[in-house]
Write a protein that holds these residues in place. Sequence first.
Motif, mmCIF file in Angstrom:
data_model
loop_
_atom_site.group_PDB
_atom_site.id
_atom_site.type_symbol
_atom_site.label_atom_id
_atom_site.label_comp_id
_atom_site.label_asym_id
_atom_site.label_seq_id
_atom_site.Cartn_x
_atom_site.Cartn_y
_atom_site.Cartn_z
ATOM 1 N N PRO A 1 24.530 56.114 176.017
ATOM 2 C CA PRO A 1 25.929 56.542 175.998
ATOM 3 C C PRO A 1 26.110 57.954 176.524
ATOM 4 N N ASP A 2 25.188 58.847 176.179
ATOM 5 C CA ASP A 2 25.370 60.228 176.598
ATOM 6 C C ASP A 2 25.243 60.352 178.117
ATOM 7 N N ALA A 3 24.283 59.611 178.689
ATOM 8 C CA ALA A 3 24.111 59.648 180.143
ATOM 9 C C ALA A 3 25.370 59.123 180.823
ATOM 10 N N SER A 4 25.969 58.085 180.265
ATOM 11 C CA SER A 4 27.174 57.508 180.866
ATOM 12 C C SER A 4 28.327 58.495 180.832
ATOM 13 N N ARG A 5 28.388 59.279 179.748
ATOM 14 C CA ARG A 5 29.482 60.255 179.645
ATOM 15 C C ARG A 5 29.356 61.313 180.726
ATOM 16 N N ARG A 6 28.109 61.731 180.989
ATOM 17 C CA ARG A 6 27.919 62.833 181.930
ATOM 18 C C ARG A 6 28.127 62.406 183.373
ATOM 19 N N ARG A 7 27.613 61.242 183.707
ATOM 20 C CA ARG A 7 27.678 60.823 185.103
ATOM 21 C C ARG A 7 27.902 59.325 185.117
ATOM 22 N N PRO A 8 29.048 58.867 185.606
ATOM 23 C CA PRO A 8 29.287 57.423 185.574
ATOM 24 C C PRO A 8 28.131 56.683 186.238
ATOM 25 N N PRO A 9 27.525 55.725 185.546
ATOM 26 C CA PRO A 9 26.366 55.046 186.115
ATOM 27 C C PRO A 9 26.734 54.151 187.286
ATOM 28 N N ARG A 10 25.801 53.997 188.216
ATOM 29 C CA ARG A 10 25.992 53.091 189.333
ATOM 30 C C ARG A 10 24.628 52.569 189.762
ATOM 31 N N VAL A 11 24.655 51.464 190.451
ATOM 32 C CA VAL A 11 23.425 50.890 190.985
ATOM 33 C C VAL A 11 23.374 51.218 192.467
ATOM 34 N N ASP A 12 22.215 51.655 192.947
ATOM 35 C CA ASP A 12 22.090 52.035 194.357
ATOM 36 C C ASP A 12 22.505 50.898 195.284
ATOM 37 N N ASP A 13 23.043 51.274 196.441
ATOM 38 C CA ASP A 13 23.361 50.262 197.447
ATOM 39 C C ASP A 13 22.117 49.428 197.735
ATOM 40 N N GLY A 14 22.290 48.148 197.799
ATOM 41 C CA GLY A 14 21.175 47.274 198.154
ATOM 42 C C GLY A 14 20.281 46.923 196.985
#
Length: 238
Positions: A38-51
């Motif tokens: 949760p803390d990581a998500s708050r700091r930087r919206p998570p995303r999956v790399d292209d591809g």
Amino acid sequence: MTTLDHGIAAALEAALPHRVHRPDSAGYRDSLARIFFPDASRRRPPRVDDGAVLLDLSSHLSHARPCGTLVETQGGATVGSILDSLADSGRVIPVGIVGLAGLGLVTRGGVGYLTRSVGLTLDHLVEVELILPDGEIVRLYEDSTGDDADLWWAVRGCAPSFGVVTEAVMRTHEQGPVHVDRAVVELDALPHYFAVAPTLPRHTTMGAVLGYAVGAAEPAVLVYTATPVLPPSPEEHR
Ligand SMILES: Cc1cc2nc3c(=O)[nH]c(=O)nc-3n(C[C@H](O)[C@H](O)[C@H](O)COP(=O)(O)OP(=O)(O)OC[C@H]3O[C@@H](n4cnc5c(N)ncnc54)[C@H](O)[C@@H]3O)c2cc1C
């Protein structure tokens, strides 16, 4: 998933209806928010790399169950859920300081309260089921031979680079109460930490985790000491 081969994406969607989430969908955002710390998500919206494709094993492979002095776990379990499965047996595996971590911790180290008394989490692996990139399923053991012995060696420290662990079996320890102290200190306390930690009794673990408190400009250090009230018996301490 913008550069992921559309044939691959379509094949995944056919095999896993409603469980493949492409970028910019509500399912994509919900899934990432659920599986990231949760803390990581708050700091930087998570995303999956292209591809890239992110496999969320936690939704269907998260079961753990004790089996004598061992615990059998599926690849998407968290260390917290593994400990929960052991709660009635009075046995544990050593883990880190949070229960949210999964097999990434188990297969790459696992430093925590019991490190000095019983070792790293990965020292406790006795068997894994690994799916290799070409789809082959292998079972690896402490006494595997040939190529499997090499893979077994690689899995204990670097599993994510070699395949997906779908099952793991771990040795457990009988464990009584553990006395834990935790404090947050500033960076200039680190020299004291390095001076004190090596002087502590054999089974007392002292650890430090560098991090940023919410809103703080400077990093802080969480320092903990953990002492089992009863030291492990010689046969438990391997
Ligand atoms: C708040 C916090 C506290 C932490 N405290 C500690 C601590 O006390 N001690 C410690 O040792 N570490 C600690 N860590 C670090 C932690 O060990 C790593 O972040 C670890 O990678 C978490 O693994 P995961 O499976 O939860 O994470 P994920 O991000 O899901 O995975 C990390 C890596 O492992 C791979 N992976 C996950 N599951 C599998 C699987 N089944 N098969 C193959 N590869 C897999 C992923 O592909 C990825 O490459 C902490 C991290 C955080 C955020």
